[in-house]
Design a protein around this motif. Sequence first.
Motif, short mmCIF file in Angstrom:
data_model
loop_
_atom_site.label_atom_id
_atom_site.label_comp_id
_atom_site.label_asym_id
_atom_site.label_seq_id
_atom_site.Cartn_x
_atom_site.Cartn_y
_atom_site.Cartn_z
N THR A 1 -4.49 13.35 1.01
CA THR A 1 -3.70 12.14 0.84
C THR A 1 -4.34 11.21 -0.19
OG1 THR A 1 -2.86 12.27 3.10
CG2 THR A 1 -2.73 10.14 2.01
N GLU B 1 -3.60 0.89 -3.23
CA GLU B 1 -3.56 -0.48 -2.71
C GLU B 1 -3.25 -1.40 -3.88
OE1 GLU B 1 -4.10 -1.42 0.55
OE2 GLU B 1 -3.57 -3.46 -0.02
N SER C 1 1.22 5.42 0.03
CA SER C 1 0.53 6.62 0.49
C SER C 1 1.28 7.85 -0.01
CB SER C 1 0.47 6.67 2.02
OG SER C 1 -0.22 5.57 2.54
N TYR D 1 -3.95 7.20 -1.88
CA TYR D 1 -3.44 5.87 -1.59
C TYR D 1 -3.50 5.01 -2.85
CZ TYR D 1 -4.70 7.52 3.09
OH TYR D 1 -4.84 8.26 4.24
N ARG E 1 0.85 -1.19 0.00
CA ARG E 1 0.00 0.00 0.00
C ARG E 1 0.89 1.23 0.00
NH1 ARG E 1 -3.64 2.95 4.49
NH2 ARG E 1 -5.44 3.52 3.22
N ARG F 1 -8.62 8.26 -1.99
CA ARG F 1 -8.08 9.49 -1.44
C ARG F 1 -8.87 9.91 -0.22
NH1 ARG F 1 -8.63 13.94 -6.09
NH2 ARG F 1 -8.23 15.47 -4.43
#
Length: 121
Positions: A77, A81, A21, A79, A19, A71
Amino acid sequence: QVQLVESGGGLVQPGGSLRLSCAASGSIFSINDMGWYRQAPGKQRELVALITNDGATNYVDSVEGRFTISRDNAKNTVYLEMDNLKPEDTGVYYCYAQIRPRYREYTGNYWGQGTQVTVSS
């Protein structure tokens, strides 16, 4: 000053998960699209996934069904995955965002420093 800081890369075996970020910080007025690009050795940088500020997503065909972008607008932020990783997913992953800083009246493209993802047994 606006910056994007990524985290979460590393070494993983085929079939594994990671993951990523990316947090945007600084004097930010608004953020439009956010996304992830990657660059494999000897290849051009390519778009992996994109998400608009209202949540619409787009993926490159090779990751469709395996990667999920999301997000958190409250945290600025984004992300990524990544599941069922394959060796061909190896590369440097760059965070991207369209940001309008408070000190400008227009939006610009901003990039993170890149994080290495290596998929290998």
